[in-house]
Structures are given as structure tokens and as C-alpha cells.
Design a protein around this motif. Structure first.
Motif, mmCIF file in Angstrom:
data_model
loop_
_atom_site.group_PDB
_atom_site.id
_atom_site.type_symbol
_atom_site.label_atom_id
_atom_site.label_comp_id
_atom_site.label_asym_id
_atom_site.label_seq_id
_atom_site.Cartn_x
_atom_site.Cartn_y
_atom_site.Cartn_z
ATOM 1 N N GLU A 260 0.809 -1.218 0.000
ATOM 2 C CA GLU A 260 0.000 0.000 0.000
ATOM 3 C C GLU A 260 0.844 1.269 0.000
ATOM 4 N N HIS A 261 1.988 1.252 0.689
ATOM 5 C CA HIS A 261 2.769 2.478 0.887
ATOM 6 C C HIS A 261 4.257 2.202 0.720
ATOM 7 N N ASP A 262 4.946 3.123 0.030
ATOM 8 C CA ASP A 262 6.383 2.965 -0.176
ATOM 9 C C ASP A 262 7.184 4.165 0.305
ATOM 10 N N ARG A 266 4.143 11.529 0.800
ATOM 11 C CA ARG A 266 4.074 12.885 1.342
ATOM 12 C C ARG A 266 5.484 13.439 1.539
ATOM 13 N N VAL A 267 5.548 14.749 1.637
ATOM 14 C CA VAL A 267 6.818 15.442 1.830
ATOM 15 C C VAL A 267 6.629 16.558 2.850
ATOM 16 N N TRP A 283 10.328 10.867 -1.831
ATOM 17 C CA TRP A 283 9.805 11.242 -3.148
ATOM 18 C C TRP A 283 10.798 12.126 -3.900
ATOM 19 N N CYS A 284 11.735 12.749 -3.201
ATOM 20 C CA CYS A 284 12.716 13.656 -3.810
ATOM 21 C C CYS A 284 14.003 12.942 -4.214
ATOM 22 N N ASP A 285 14.021 11.632 -4.187
ATOM 23 C CA ASP A 285 15.231 10.853 -4.442
ATOM 24 C C ASP A 285 15.734 11.042 -5.876
ATOM 25 N N PRO A 286 16.949 11.600 -6.060
ATOM 26 C CA PRO A 286 17.441 11.833 -7.414
ATOM 27 C C PRO A 286 18.111 10.623 -8.047
ATOM 28 N N CYS A 287 18.289 9.535 -7.275
ATOM 29 C CA CYS A 287 19.041 8.410 -7.823
ATOM 30 C C CYS A 287 18.306 7.079 -7.773
ATOM 31 N N ALA A 405 18.278 26.557 15.137
ATOM 32 C CA ALA A 405 17.411 27.588 15.708
ATOM 33 C C ALA A 405 17.809 28.993 15.274
ATOM 34 N N ASP A 406 19.084 29.193 14.905
ATOM 35 C CA ASP A 406 19.550 30.516 14.504
ATOM 36 C C ASP A 406 19.398 30.781 13.010
ATOM 37 N N THR A 407 18.972 29.771 12.242
ATOM 38 C CA THR A 407 18.805 29.972 10.806
ATOM 39 C C THR A 407 17.636 30.924 10.548
ATOM 40 N N PRO A 408 17.849 32.000 9.766
ATOM 41 C CA PRO A 408 16.730 32.907 9.448
ATOM 42 C C PRO A 408 15.575 32.148 8.814
ATOM 43 N N SER A 409 14.375 32.360 9.319
ATOM 44 C CA SER A 409 13.211 31.606 8.875
ATOM 45 C C SER A 409 12.034 32.551 8.669
ATOM 46 N N ARG A 410 11.260 32.277 7.613
ATOM 47 C CA ARG A 410 10.063 33.087 7.343
ATOM 48 C C ARG A 410 8.968 32.168 6.835
ATOM 49 N N GLY A 411 7.825 32.185 7.533
ATOM 50 C CA GLY A 411 6.708 31.350 7.120
ATOM 51 C C GLY A 411 6.545 30.128 8.002
ATOM 52 N N THR A 412 5.769 29.176 7.521
ATOM 53 C CA THR A 412 5.437 27.961 8.269
ATOM 54 C C THR A 412 5.636 26.749 7.386
ATOM 55 N N GLY A 413 6.251 25.713 7.930
ATOM 56 C CA GLY A 413 6.404 24.473 7.186
ATOM 57 C C GLY A 413 5.085 23.736 7.042
ATOM 58 N N VAL A 414 5.006 22.909 5.994
ATOM 59 C CA VAL A 414 3.794 22.131 5.753
ATOM 60 C C VAL A 414 4.172 20.710 5.354
ATOM 61 N N VAL A 415 3.303 19.785 5.660
ATOM 62 C CA VAL A 415 3.364 18.446 5.081
ATOM 63 C C VAL A 415 2.309 18.390 3.996
ATOM 64 N N ALA A 416 2.708 17.941 2.805
ATOM 65 C CA ALA A 416 1.798 17.934 1.661
ATOM 66 C C ALA A 416 1.805 16.558 1.004
ATOM 67 N N LEU A 417 0.723 16.264 0.311
ATOM 68 C CA LEU A 417 0.602 14.993 -0.398
ATOM 69 C C LEU A 417 1.255 15.097 -1.765
ATOM 70 N N THR A 418 1.988 14.066 -2.134
ATOM 71 C CA THR A 418 2.478 13.927 -3.496
ATOM 72 C C THR A 418 1.341 13.350 -4.347
ATOM 73 N N PRO A 419 1.516 13.260 -5.652
ATOM 74 C CA PRO A 419 0.481 12.587 -6.450
ATOM 75 C C PRO A 419 0.221 11.156 -5.991
ATOM 76 N N TYR A 420 1.260 10.473 -5.510
ATOM 77 C CA TYR A 420 1.041 9.122 -4.968
ATOM 78 C C TYR A 420 0.123 9.178 -3.753
ATOM 79 N N GLY A 421 0.407 10.122 -2.851
ATOM 80 C CA GLY A 421 -0.384 10.227 -1.634
ATOM 81 C C GLY A 421 -1.824 10.609 -1.921
ATOM 82 N N ALA A 422 -2.013 11.502 -2.896
ATOM 83 C CA ALA A 422 -3.378 11.904 -3.246
ATOM 84 C C ALA A 422 -4.171 10.724 -3.783
#
Length: 433
Positions: A260-262, A266-267, A283-287, A405-422
Motif C-alpha cells: 500500500e505504501h512505499d 508525502r513530503v 519522493w525527492c530521491d534523485p538516484c 534555531a539561529d537559521t533565518p526563517s520566514r513562514g510555516t512548514g507544511v506536510v503535503a501529499l504527493t500525487p502518490y499520496g493523493a
């Protein structure tokens, strides 16, 4: 002679006869076997001792329980614990009674014994529930693990705990529900409570480094999170903390290899970090064979819009490196060094300046030719390239293994579905918020 009879369990051609003789001795056989169970230097495999004690029923169980409690050293307790948990389904009723033993050591061992009973342990679910609130943390974790193995049949029992208590069992009941069925197993009230907890934590959330056994990411020099989501065909983004995003990525990389799942469903898409946005997940695997062609296509698309895009793989346990660099719609370089036989088939483009510089540091020619290179030089480069992905990322951008913690950050992270997840949904699991 007494010791010899037990030690004959270690001799394959005499094992069955020795087991029969020990079982026929009754209580005297139990005493001999328990001494062997607590002997950390014994040549007899613990499971052989378990098998004979299991034949002796309640007498064998009681004697072994006494031996486990009285074991004089940590090694002796460990071996006795292995023997104790291997008595089999015939000891299920005894294990269930031992769940209320005053010593956490015994309660934890009884839970593990029930786990090892497999399908036969389903009747013990109700007895395991109180241990979700056990004052000993290890016992509570063992009980939660055992209940996960019971399967979806216990979801109604866990929901009842969530609704009615006792209160000390409720937290781990939620964890087990999430492991068994994900969000679908949770009540509306529980889902709302988790979302509320995330909202409460987000204002103070700070970047945390990505770190998993297998790290895959796409890096884009832009803070346009929404545009990157659209370009990659990602959907249903949901705000998450860094801890939650990283935990999901790590769990998917470790545990999703089923029909069912590999792990590609999601990312985690970070907020803007010092001018960069990272998309993290297998899902971002280049190799990898399944994803390499699509990741190259997606990075090419992203580089057309944002000027540059990169994809990386780094095995944190010495499992190799890969990198892909695209600029303005063109792939400049793809290179993979994981020890797999087809690595060289993925090579595209000319070596990056950092690759050339690294070769010079190694005393190798910056312009290498496999036909001319000695085997020793080739091996030296491959060993170096095996761990090079983070260094490449640092040299030409930002590495998500380095953020903090010291890295400049702007915004909010999200978990999103890939086409597989959808298309097929996401795996169940419980994660850190």
C-alpha cells in the motif's frame, strides 16, 4: 550428571531425548532449567530452555518467574528474560496474570511474552490496556507496542479509553490509535486537539536540522512555498512544526515498504530558510530507480522558474550520496555514488567545481578519465564521493542537515501529499509534534 542432561540440549542429536527426560522430571527438571536460564555463560540457546519449560506448564512458568526475579546480574536477567518471553501461547494465561506483578521487570517481560504469542494473544487486549498508564515508562511503551500488534480490532477499546478514561491511560491510547489507523482512527475531538496543539506550538517553532538514516531533498533558492507546491504537483498542505515534519519524513523513510505504501506519499516543505525552501522526503530521491527521472524533470521545471534547483540523497549510515544540479531549465550535473552497480548510468554533465577541487585535495587529477585512471585512484574518489552530498549542498547553497534555531526563517512548514499520496492515502503512524 544433572548439568550434563541440561547441556545436552545444545547437542542436536541428543536434544530431543534430553528435553523429554527433563520434562519427565517435573519440578526437579524445572529447577535445573531455571539454573540454566540464568547462566549468562550457558552454551544452550535460550529458546531451547524455553521450549522445555513451556512443556512443564504452570510449574515451569512459576519456577522461571522466581528465577527471573532472583537473577543476580544484568546479564543473567537479560537471558532469563529471553527465556521467559519464549514460553509460547500455552503460557498466555500465566503471562496475563503476571501483568499485575509488583515488579516492572516482570510486567515488561510478561508483555513481551504476550507479544510473542502472535495471533493467540488477541484475547489479552483488555488485560494490556491498564498498562498504558503504568507508572514505569518502559512497561507503558511495551504495552503500547503489544497493543499495536493486536490490530484494528482493538480500536473501539482504545476509543473508549480516550472518551471515558482512566486518565492515565489516555495519552498512550491516542498513540496506539494513531499507529493503528492514523487520523481515520481518531475522533473528531482528538483531531481537533492535535491541530490546536500544532497551532499553539507554531509561533515559537524554530528550525531543526533534517537528520534521518536516508536523507532526500530538493532545494530551491526561493521563499515561494506556494509556487513550489504548485510546480511539484503537491496538494493538501497542512501546517506542521519542524519536529513533526522531520519525524514524518524519517518514519516514512524507515517504515513504508508495503503493497500500500512505499514512503513516496508525502513530503515536508519547509518555510523559507535563509533564502531557500527545502522539500524533504523519499519522493525527492534523485538516484532511485523509481523516482530519478521524475525528480530530474521536476528540478528542471523548478530551475526554469526560480533560476536554480537541486536534489540530493545522503545516506547517514554510510549508504552513499547523489546530487543533481539544474540551472535555468538545464541539468548541469547528476552524479551518484551509492555502491550500486548502475550508479554510473545516472551520471550526466560535467563535474562541478567543488568536485574538481575535492579531487585535487585527494591528489587526483581534476579532469578524470575512467579509461586512464588507475583502480586505486578510482576507488579513492568513490570513497570520497560516498559522503560528498552535504558538502556539495553547502558549497553551492544551503544544506538542511546544518539548519538550526539561529537559521533565518520566514513562514510555516507544511506536510503535503504527493500525487502518490493523493491517489492512495498515507500510512498510519504516531509522530512528535
Amino acid at each position: 550428571m544433572e548439568i550434563d542432561l541440561v547441556r545436552e540440549l545444545a547437542v542436536p542429536e541428543r536434544r530431543d531425548a534430553a528435553a523429554d527426560a527433563l520434562a519427565a522430571l517435573g519440578a526437579d527438571g524445572v529447577a535445573r532449567l531455571v539454573r540454566e536460564a540464568t547462566d549468562a555463560e550457558s552454551p544452550v540457546d535460550w529458546w531451547q530452555v524455553s521450549a522445555v519449560l513451556g512443556r512443564l506448564g504452570e510449574t515451569g512458568f512459576a519456577g522461571l518467574l522466581q528465577g527471573l526475579v532472583a537473577a543476580p546480574t544484568e546479564q543473567a536477567r537479560r537471558r532469563a528474560g529471553f527465556v521467559f518471553t519464549g514460553l509460547g501461547v500455552t503460557a498466555l494465561a500465566s503471562y496475563t496474570r503476571a501483568l499485575s506483578h509488583p515488579l516492572p521487570l516482570v510486567r515488561a517481560a510478561a508483555v513481551r511474552g504476550i507479544q510473542r504469542c502472535g495471533e493467540g494473544a488477541r484475547s489479552a487486549a483488555t488485560a494490556l490496556l491498564p498498562l498504558l498508564g503504568d507508572p514505569d515508562d518502559e512497561v507503558g511503551r511495551q504495552a503500547a507496542n503489544a497493543l499495536v500488534l493486536q490490530g484494528e480490532q482493538i480500536i473501539p477499546l482504545l476509543r473508549r479509553v480516550r472518551e471515558q478514561g482512566p486518565g492515565r491511560q489516555r495519552a498512550r491510547a491516542l498513540t496506539v490509535l494513531a499507529e493503528l489507523g492514523g487520523e481515520a482512527a481518531l475522533s473528531d475531538a482528538d483531531r481537533a486537539a492535535i491541530e490546536r496543539l500544532i497551532r499553539v506550538k507554531l509561533p515559537d517553532d524554530r528550525p531543526e536540522p533534517l537528520w534521518a538514516c536516508w536523507n532526500h531533498w530538493i532545494a530551491v533558492p526561493s521563499g515561494d512555498q506556494a509556487g513550489i507546491l504548485r510546480a511539484l504537483g503537491l496538494s493538501e498542505p497542512r501546517p506542521v512544526t519542524f519536529a513533526l515534519g522531520n519525524d514524518i519524513v524519517d518514519a516514512d523513510g524507515h517504515g513504508c515498504d508495503t503493497a500500500e505504501h512505499d514512503g513516496n506519499e508525502r513530503v515536508f516543505v519547509t518555510p523559507e530558510l535563509d533564502g531557500w525552501t527545502f522539500v524533504l522526503g523519499t519522493w525527492c530521491d534523485p538516484c532511485g530507480e523509481e523516482r530519478s527521472a521524475d525528480v530530474m524533470r521536476l528540478c528542471t521545471r523548478l530551475s526554469t522558474r526560480y533560476g536554480r534547483a537541486q536534489a540530493y540523497y545522503y545516506g547517514g549510515q554510510g549508504d552513499g550520496s547523489a546530487w543533481l544540479v539544474a540551472e535555468r531549465g538545464t541539468v548541469l550535473r547528476r552524479y551518484c555514488e551509492t555502491g550500486e552497480g548502475d550508479d554510473e548510468l545516472l551520471t550526466l554533465g560535467e563535474p562541478l567545481p567543488f568536485e574538481r577541487a575535492r579531487r585535487v585535495e585527494l591528489g587526483l587529477s581534476p579532469e578524470w578519465d575512467a579509461a586512464r585512471e588507475s583502480q586505486e585512484d578510482e576507488d579513492e574518489w568513490r570513497w570520497a564521493a560516498h559522503d560528498l552530498a552535504p558538502d556539495i549542498a553547502r558549497a553551492i547553497g544551503l544544506c538542511p542537515l546544518d539548519i538550526g534555531a539561529d537559521t533565518p526563517s520566514r513562514g510555516t512548514g507544511v506536510v503535503a501529499l504527493t500525487p502518490y499520496g493523493a491517489a492512495r492515502g498515507v500510512p498510519a503512524g504516531a509522530y512528535r509534534v
